[in-house]
Scaffold this motif. Sequence first.
Motif, PDB file in Angstrom:
ATOM      1  N   TYR A  42      10.643   5.740   1.900  1.00  0.00           N
ATOM      2  CA  TYR A  42       9.267   6.188   1.693  1.00  0.00           C
ATOM      3  C   TYR A  42       9.173   7.673   2.019  1.00  0.00           C
ATOM      4  O   TYR A  42       9.546   8.100   3.108  1.00  0.00           O
ATOM      5  N   LYS A  48       5.677  13.414  -5.321  1.00  0.00           N
ATOM      6  CA  LYS A  48       5.081  12.181  -4.793  1.00  0.00           C
ATOM      7  C   LYS A  48       3.818  12.540  -4.012  1.00  0.00           C
ATOM      8  O   LYS A  48       3.677  13.643  -3.510  1.00  0.00           O
ATOM      9  N   PRO A  49       2.926  11.586  -3.875  1.00  0.00           N
ATOM     10  CA  PRO A  49       1.745  11.833  -3.029  1.00  0.00           C
ATOM     11  C   PRO A  49       2.190  12.086  -1.586  1.00  0.00           C
ATOM     12  O   PRO A  49       3.268  11.685  -1.173  1.00  0.00           O
ATOM     13  N   ASN A  64       0.809  -1.201   0.000  1.00  0.00           N
ATOM     14  CA  ASN A  64       0.000   0.000   0.000  1.00  0.00           C
ATOM     15  C   ASN A  64       0.858   1.274   0.000  1.00  0.00           C
ATOM     16  O   ASN A  64       0.342   2.356  -0.207  1.00  0.00           O
ATOM     17  N   ASP A  85       3.759   1.550  -1.995  1.00  0.00           N
ATOM     18  CA  ASP A  85       4.614   1.612  -3.187  1.00  0.00           C
ATOM     19  C   ASP A  85       4.611   2.986  -3.848  1.00  0.00           C
ATOM     20  O   ASP A  85       5.629   3.442  -4.350  1.00  0.00           O
ATOM     21  N   GLN A  86       3.475   3.661  -3.838  1.00  0.00           N
ATOM     22  CA  GLN A  86       3.388   4.977  -4.466  1.00  0.00           C
ATOM     23  C   GLN A  86       4.236   6.028  -3.752  1.00  0.00           C
ATOM     24  O   GLN A  86       4.536   7.073  -4.312  1.00  0.00           O
ATOM     25  N   PHE A  87       4.661   5.758  -2.522  1.00  0.00           N
ATOM     26  CA  PHE A  87       5.465   6.703  -1.751  1.00  0.00           C
ATOM     27  C   PHE A  87       6.956   6.374  -1.777  1.00  0.00           C
ATOM     28  O   PHE A  87       7.760   7.097  -1.213  1.00  0.00           O
ATOM     29  N   ASN A  88       7.314   5.267  -2.409  1.00  0.00           N
ATOM     30  CA  ASN A  88       8.698   4.806  -2.426  1.00  0.00           C
ATOM     31  C   ASN A  88       9.493   5.520  -3.510  1.00  0.00           C
ATOM     32  O   ASN A  88       9.013   5.682  -4.626  1.00  0.00           O
ATOM     33  N   TYR A 112      -2.651  10.905   3.004  1.00  0.00           N
ATOM     34  CA  TYR A 112      -3.052   9.517   2.746  1.00  0.00           C
ATOM     35  C   TYR A 112      -3.610   8.858   4.002  1.00  0.00           C
ATOM     36  O   TYR A 112      -4.519   8.040   3.927  1.00  0.00           O
TER      37      TYR A 112
END
Length: 188
Positions: free
Chosen positions: A25, A36-37, A3, A5-8, A42
Amino acid sequence: MNNLDQFNGVIKVGENQLSDECKAYYMDGGKGARDKPDLRKYVGLGSCQCCDYFLLHDESLLLIEETMLFEREKNLKEQYYYLNDEDKEEFVMEKFFNRNHLKVYGSLLVLYRLAAKYTSTKELIDNRKYRFWLVASEMDTEQMRASDNLAHGLQERLQSTLKSELLIDVKILPARELENMLKPETHP
């Protein structure tokens, strides 16, 4: 941590990206253009103070804050030029301690909210000890010596409110040293 991965991403210090194997992260949306988000949003938080990155490292959870530490110190001293030298030094130190206290507490809040939201994350961070590393993008030899005293003072300050068993390490180090400490061959 699927969950997340989008922050890596690869760690950046200043304008320089570390080697591709130095990933972590992003906590606050990344550097510069916020590419990045935002992990804070989040997990349902606003824009609280938090560190730039976190990662699992040496069986602990490492919080990383990239900073222009000595430039910030110089700017504060110039801004408060009217204070005498002793008061100015005390004021700058207090600002340093307070700022980084907020970063660590904000980061812990984000991580605990993340753990409450995802059991897979909870299992990874549960019962881990924490490390906090300030990475100075500019640091000469004299500043490296001074940073040891700052790190020790910050660790004592943080451990007065967090259990010393929870926060096991505070370091201030230059970017080049961070890269060496995070490379897989250095820490299998």
